[in-house]
Scaffold this active site. Structure first.
Site, PDB file in Angstrom:
ATOM      1  N   ALA A  23      39.142  48.374  37.808  1.00  0.00           N
ATOM      2  CA  ALA A  23      39.043  49.441  36.761  1.00  0.00           C
ATOM      3  C   ALA A  23      40.209  49.401  35.616  1.00  0.00           C
ATOM      4  O   ALA A  23      40.674  48.376  35.228  1.00  0.00           O
ATOM      5  CB  ALA A  23      38.832  50.986  37.265  1.00  0.00           C
ATOM      6  N   CYS A  24      40.652  50.712  35.323  1.00  0.00           N
ATOM      7  CA  CYS A  24      41.874  50.819  34.332  1.00  0.00           C
ATOM      8  C   CYS A  24      42.929  50.082  34.860  1.00  0.00           C
ATOM      9  O   CYS A  24      43.902  49.746  33.913  1.00  0.00           O
ATOM     10  CB  CYS A  24      42.230  52.433  34.197  1.00  0.00           C
ATOM     11  SG  CYS A  24      40.746  53.216  33.480  1.00  0.00           S
ATOM     12  N   SER A  25      43.117  49.827  35.926  1.00  0.00           N
ATOM     13  CA  SER A  25      44.374  48.993  36.432  1.00  0.00           C
ATOM     14  C   SER A  25      44.214  47.473  36.430  1.00  0.00           C
ATOM     15  O   SER A  25      44.867  46.624  36.782  1.00  0.00           O
ATOM     16  CB  SER A  25      44.965  49.399  37.675  1.00  0.00           C
ATOM     17  OG  SER A  25      45.419  50.929  37.630  1.00  0.00           O
ATOM     18  N   SER A  85      41.423  49.176  31.073  1.00  0.00           N
ATOM     19  CA  SER A  85      42.719  48.528  31.402  1.00  0.00           C
ATOM     20  C   SER A  85      43.249  48.012  30.187  1.00  0.00           C
ATOM     21  O   SER A  85      44.500  47.508  30.081  1.00  0.00           O
ATOM     22  CB  SER A  85      42.303  47.233  32.213  1.00  0.00           C
ATOM     23  OG  SER A  85      41.699  46.224  31.520  1.00  0.00           O
TER      24      SER A  85
END
Ligand code: CO8
Length: 371
Positions: free
Chosen positions: A155-157, A332
């Site tokens: 996901a965002c990382s 990300s």
């Protein structure tokens, strides 16, 4: 062991953008139509009337002013409210690969490299267009790169997690030149009819080139990377390959992005601040000696609080720049856009930190020193 350097980055945005005002007009039109069509059920108490959105709320609660999208008309059509994207033949470049390749070419140009010099490609983002063949292999092929390629999703990382893997591959000598691409097509898996989240995301692609240090005079040495995860259901998307077998509604709300935004805000701020502090301490560094923080771009208030926890005072825009006002949350890609746009003014020897945080929960950081 070799040292790893970031030698180039690239950002590719779609041409179309939606301001908060445009978004809210379309959303409120949808709400008026929905409430009129369901007036009897709402009066009988079997359905709940939808509430209008507000551009003032959006900017105050998040800091977002506009977002780029792959297709504006589909999103703003109150009878549709999601992007219209034409299917492509199997022998045509996929849309997501197209975004990734565009960002990759910019990163390669910045580094003075050609696609054929890349020997690993990681396609790291919040959602991949298909199960297989891996998007990364298609991107590798389109760029004429060698070596190997694979997809990954945190996901965002995703970008920071990929940065650790790229750095380790370069350090160990298993790759010399690793390309990370983050084609974040968020608009197709956002519920544009939910006022709690309809304003949050935007589409973009970023790319990062990580190379073996051979004495280059330009670039950013990766001093260290640090990753952490901790399970949470507060950000979730249940879309997946079991949906058909589960015999549920494939268009159900839980098959798109959903979150408990306030809980995420409260829980992730201390996790991210402690993570950065711990990472810096492990390298004998302190927040006060960091010239710039390129933080994940989800909410301006989260970044202000993280800055305050780290520095014991408000961080300036110069110390912790904001890009989400123009791009919104790009999953990300957000911290990478911040790094791309806000590093040219730093001096040789300056230290900066990229840090992402989001679904999982996941947190990833990279401490960099300018060559
Ligand atoms: N207009 C007007 N009012 C609104 C709106 C709106 N659009 N939305 C909500 N409200 C109302 C609410 O109903 C509520 O009313 P009441 O007080 O009467 O109940 C009031 O405003 C306050 O609502 P909230 O408490 O929800 O508002 P917040 O101040 O918490 O702000 C935010 C909401 C902006 C969502 C905020 O909580 C936030 O940013 N939280 C952090 C979120 C975050 O960082 N999430 C990370 C997600 S990204 C990630 O991990 C990657 C996922 C993969 C990508 C997916 C792509 C689609």
């Amino acid at each position: 062991m070799f040292d790893a350097l970031i030698t180039g980055t690239g950002v590719h945005s779609p041409a179309e953008r939606i301001t908060n005002d445009e978004l809210v007009v379309a959303f409120n039109d949808y709400v008026a139509r929905y409430n009129a069509a369901n007036a009897d059920a709402i009066a009988a108490g079997t359905r709940t009337a939808l509430q209008p959105s507000s551009a003032e709320f959006i900017e105050k609660a998040s800091g977002i002013r506009q977002r780029f999208v792959a297709d504006k008309d589909g999103v703003l059509d109150p009878a549709r409210m999601f992007p219209r994207i034409a299917a492509r033949a199997d022998d045509a470049l996929s849309l997501q690969a197209e975004y990734a390749v565009a960002a990759a070419r910019l990163a390669l140009t910045q580094a003075g490299r050609d696609g054929s010099e890349v020997d690993a490609v990681l396609c790291a983002c919040s959602a991949h267009q298909r199960m297989y063949p891996a998007m990364a292999v298609e991107i590798q092929h389109a760029l004429g790169a060698g070596g190997h390629a694979f997809d990954m999703n945190v996901a965002c990382s995703s970008a920071t997690f990929a940065l650790e893997y790229a750095t380790n591959a370069v350090r160990a000598g298993s790759a010399r030149c690793v390309l990370i691409v983050n084609p974040e097509l968020t608009s197709p898996h956002l519920e544009w009819r939910d006022r709690d989240c309809h304003f949050i995301f935007g589409d973009v692609a970023t790319a990062i080139l990580v190379e073996r240090d051979t004495g280059q005079t330009q670039g950013w040495q990766v001093l260290g990377t640090k990753l952490a995860t901790q399970f949470s259901n507060n950000i979730r998307n249940n879309f997946g390959f079991l949906n058909r077998s589960e015999d549920g509604d494939p268009a159900a709300r839980d098959k798109l992005f959903r979150q408990e935004g306030r809980k995420v805000f409260k829980e992730v701020v201390p996790i991210a601040a402690a993570h950065i502090e711990g990472h810096l301490a492990s390298l004998d560094l302190q927040a006060a000696s960091v010239r710039r923080f390129w933080l994940h771009q989800a909410n301006i208030g989260m970044n202000q609080l993280i800055g305050k926890r780290l520095l014991g005072r408000d961080a300036t825009m110069d110390e912790s720049p904001v890009i989400l006002d123009r791009y919104a949350n790009t999953a990300s890609a957000g911290s990478i856009i911040a790094f791309h746009e806000h590093r040219g003014d730093l001096a040789s020897g300056d230290v900066g930190v990229i840090c992402s945080f989001g679904a999982g929960y996941s947190v990833g950081s990279a401490v960099l020193r300018k060559r």
